[in-house]
Design an enzyme around this catalytic site. Structure first.
Site, PDB file in Angstrom:
ATOM      1  N   ASP A 131       0.840  -1.201   0.000  1.00 19.44           N
ATOM      2  CA  ASP A 131       0.000   0.000   0.000  1.00 19.44           C
ATOM      3  C   ASP A 131       0.877   1.254   0.000  1.00 19.44           C
ATOM      4  O   ASP A 131       1.948   1.265  -0.603  1.00 19.44           O
ATOM      5  CB  ASP A 131      -0.944  -0.037   1.197  1.00 19.44           C
ATOM      6  N   HIS A 135      -3.757   5.928   3.411  1.00 13.37           N
ATOM      7  CA  HIS A 135      -4.520   4.773   2.946  1.00 13.37           C
ATOM      8  C   HIS A 135      -3.991   3.465   3.530  1.00 13.37           C
ATOM      9  O   HIS A 135      -4.751   2.647   4.065  1.00 13.37           O
ATOM     10  CB  HIS A 135      -4.479   4.742   1.417  1.00 13.37           C
ATOM     11  N   SER A 184      -3.164  25.738  15.181  1.00 13.23           N
ATOM     12  CA  SER A 184      -3.266  24.984  13.933  1.00 13.23           C
ATOM     13  C   SER A 184      -4.236  23.826  14.135  1.00 13.23           C
ATOM     14  O   SER A 184      -4.141  23.092  15.127  1.00 13.23           O
ATOM     15  CB  SER A 184      -1.905  24.452  13.496  1.00 13.23           C
TER      16      SER A 184
END
Length: 585
Positions: free
Chosen positions: A188, A224, A378
């Site tokens: 992946d 992912h 942030s």
């Protein structure tokens, strides 16, 4: 419920997955008119149709290939390649030198195999074929791992551990790893080593890109691969984050780049690394439209000769379609379902789909680089797929629910802050652009809104969680920045994703858990046990949406407790509804 303890003994597993992001009108589903056999207990078990079928040859799964005869030997040529990147097999070293001098780029060489991956225009290729320099030329197909971002991410600081619904659906919470752990090799985008909810005792291999860049296995700029890994092995009993399927050993390889794309040759190199690592199951949450002969042979060898399992995603076009490698008969093709067990419409369906598994609204570990910066803080964000990847610094403007062109003062050149209620994401962003906005920040106000977070637009768009969106309201009228973390490493987080890429690790994990208790079973015997005990959905028996059904980990374990490995003369002749043969009804 009986549980089982874990002992660390090495055995390995490999997973495969293919995903895309478009839904189209489905054609009527077909099923195989074959006999049905019921195994196991009551409604928890699927009904398995039994069909005898002659084993498919490699050429049966090779689309778009022309075999042209020239002289004494046939020369195999892919005529439908949209790209100049191809596998080229040559006759001798002299021919290799001519190919190298003619190619625009030599990407990979395979010593001793008379094989290279090169970029070669079709005219030059045809010339070299006619000169009998090239023995075969086939497209090095583009592959993608495209789990679809589905919901505003869960913040890193999760105060209590969640058990994702998919873990319960496949009964992974009912069975611990056995005394003979099986390793899953994930091909992946990498792995977020150091994520507080993922194990540190994993192994992996780096890869080299076409441009000579190092693809490191222990970092994931995309998220992912880390999402896939979390479904399998996210830490339990640590009071944070999510619970994975179990303490399953992992080996990580890179077949995809940081944008979740790659080529078949990249994936095959990673598969070789999985084999060398001793894995027993390969996870490929990726896929493409074509498959080379080399890939076909590689998967047949892994399954038929080496006794491995290869698990792949059926694809996300929502069509009756064969995607590869999932649709190769040796590979287990997995479709996706909703939490209520209904077939997910974005999932491809075909005669090669073997199982269904959770693939919608799947929460797991992930990473992100996107951020919204204010003057004093942030916030982690997620970029909308299809939006422009560009930094923006401007005044934050409250544009409400975005159901009309924003006319708030300061909107021209400003960044729109919008909460989704009834309006589609694409329409909201269009209303921001028409008003002169140069960027947008979106959060969900209505939890029942659709989870389609993809919009092809010309401005950068960041998605934030509902709580962050509410916090940002106090910064309206001040300067904010849409950008990225000022770090060499992505931030560790969690995401909801959807797609057949998310379904694959559920099936791989189920196989690993069951196999760890029955080390003497073959790969095909484990595959059969999963098929015969799957929860039947849709049409009675095996069908093109669900295959044999939704995998049931504990039921497969019980089946093998009651039926010894090899009982019933198990054999396999192909994937999908033709997987299991040798059983009479």
């Amino acid at each position: 419920m009986k549980y089982f303890t874990v002992k660390a003994l090495p055995l390995l597993l490999i997973l495969v997955d293919v995903t895309h992001a478009h839904w189209s009108e489905r054609e009527p589903q077909q099923s195989h008119p074959v006999k049905m056999r019921t195994k196991g207990e009551a409604s928890h078990h699927g009904r398995l149709r039994v069909k005898k079928k002659t084993k498919s040859s490699s050429s049966d799964v090779q689309p778009h290939l022309r075999v042209s005869s020239s002289g004494e030997e046939s020369i195999r040529v892919d005529d439908n390649s949209a790209s100049d990147r191809m596998f080229v097999e040559y006759f001798d070293e002299e021919g290799k030198d001519e190919i190298v001098s003619s190619a625009s780029a030599v990407i990979k060489e395979y010593p001793g195999q008379n094989l290279m991956v090169v970029e070669l225009d079709h005219e030059t290729r045809n010339t070299l074929v006619s000169k009998r320099v090239i023995k075969s030329a086939q497209h090095d197909g583009r592959v993608e791992g495209s789990g679809i971002w589905q919901d505003a991410h869960t913040p890193l600081r999760v105060l209590e551990e969640k058990i994702p619904w998919g873990i319960r659906m496949i009964q992974a919470d009912q069975l611990d790893v056995g005394d003979f752990p099986v390793t899953i090799c994930i091909v992946d985008t990498g792995y977020a080593l150091g994520h507080p909810d993922l194990p540190l005792d994993v192994t992996g291999d780096d890869a080299i890109s076409k441009f000579g860049d190092l693809w490191e296995w222990q970092i994931d700029f995309n998220g992912h691969g880390t999402h896939v890994a979390g479904t399998i092995a996210a830490l339990g009993n640590n009071d944070v984050g999510v619970l994975g399927a179990g303490k399953i050993p992992l080996h990580i390889t890179r077949g995809l780049d940081d944008n979740s794309g790659g080529f078949e040759s990249d994936v095959l190199d990673a598969v070789d690394q999985c084999v060398a690592a001793g894995a027993k199951i390969i996870s490929l949450s990726l896929g493409g439209d074509v498959m080379s002969d080399r890939a076909s042979r590689k998967y047949e060898e892994a399954v038929n000769d080496l006794g491995m399992m290869v698990v792949a995603a059926s694809g996300n076009q929502g069509q009756k379609r064969h995607a590869y490698p999932a649709s190769h008969p040796a590979v287990i093709s997995v479709g996706a379902v909703y939490e209520w067990s209904r077939f997910w419409e974005g999932s491809n369906y075909s005669d090669q789909v073997e199982f269904a598994a959770p693939g919608h609204g799947v929460l797991s570990t992930s990473t992100t680089l996107s951020a919204v910066h204010t003057f004093d803080y942030s916030f982690t964000a997620e970029q909308v797929g299809g939006s422009r990847r560009k930094e923006r610094d401007s005044i934050l403007v409250d544009c409400g629910v975005g159901n009309s062109v924003c006319n708030t003062e300061g909107i021209i050149g400003g960044i729109c802050l919008m909460s989704r209620d009834q309006t589609s994401l694409k329409s909201m962003i269009a209303n921001c652009e028409r008003a002169g906005g140069v960027g947008a920040i979106v959060f969900d106000a209505n939890p029942n809104m659709d989870k389609d977070y993809h919009a092809r637009v010309d401005i950068p768009v960041s998605l934030v969680s509902t709580s962050v969106g509410i916090d940002l309201l106090k910064y309206v009228g001040t300067k904010v920045s849409l950008g990225y973390h000022e770090s060499d490493e992505p931030e560790h987080t969690y995401k909801y994703l959807q797609g057949t890429s998310m379904a694959v690790p559920h099936v791989a994990a189920a196989a690993a858990l069951v196999w760890s208790h029955f080390p003497d079973c073959t790969n095909q015997e484990i595959r059969y046990a999963l098929a015969v005990t799957a929860s039947d959905q849709g049409l009675s028996g095996c069908d093109w949406d669900y295959g044999h059904g939704i995998v049931q980990t504990y039921d497969a374990f019980r089946y093998l407790q009651d039926n010894a490995c090899g009982s019933g003369n198990v054999g396999f002749s192909g994937g999908g509804c033709a997987t299991t043969t040798g059983f009479a009804a």
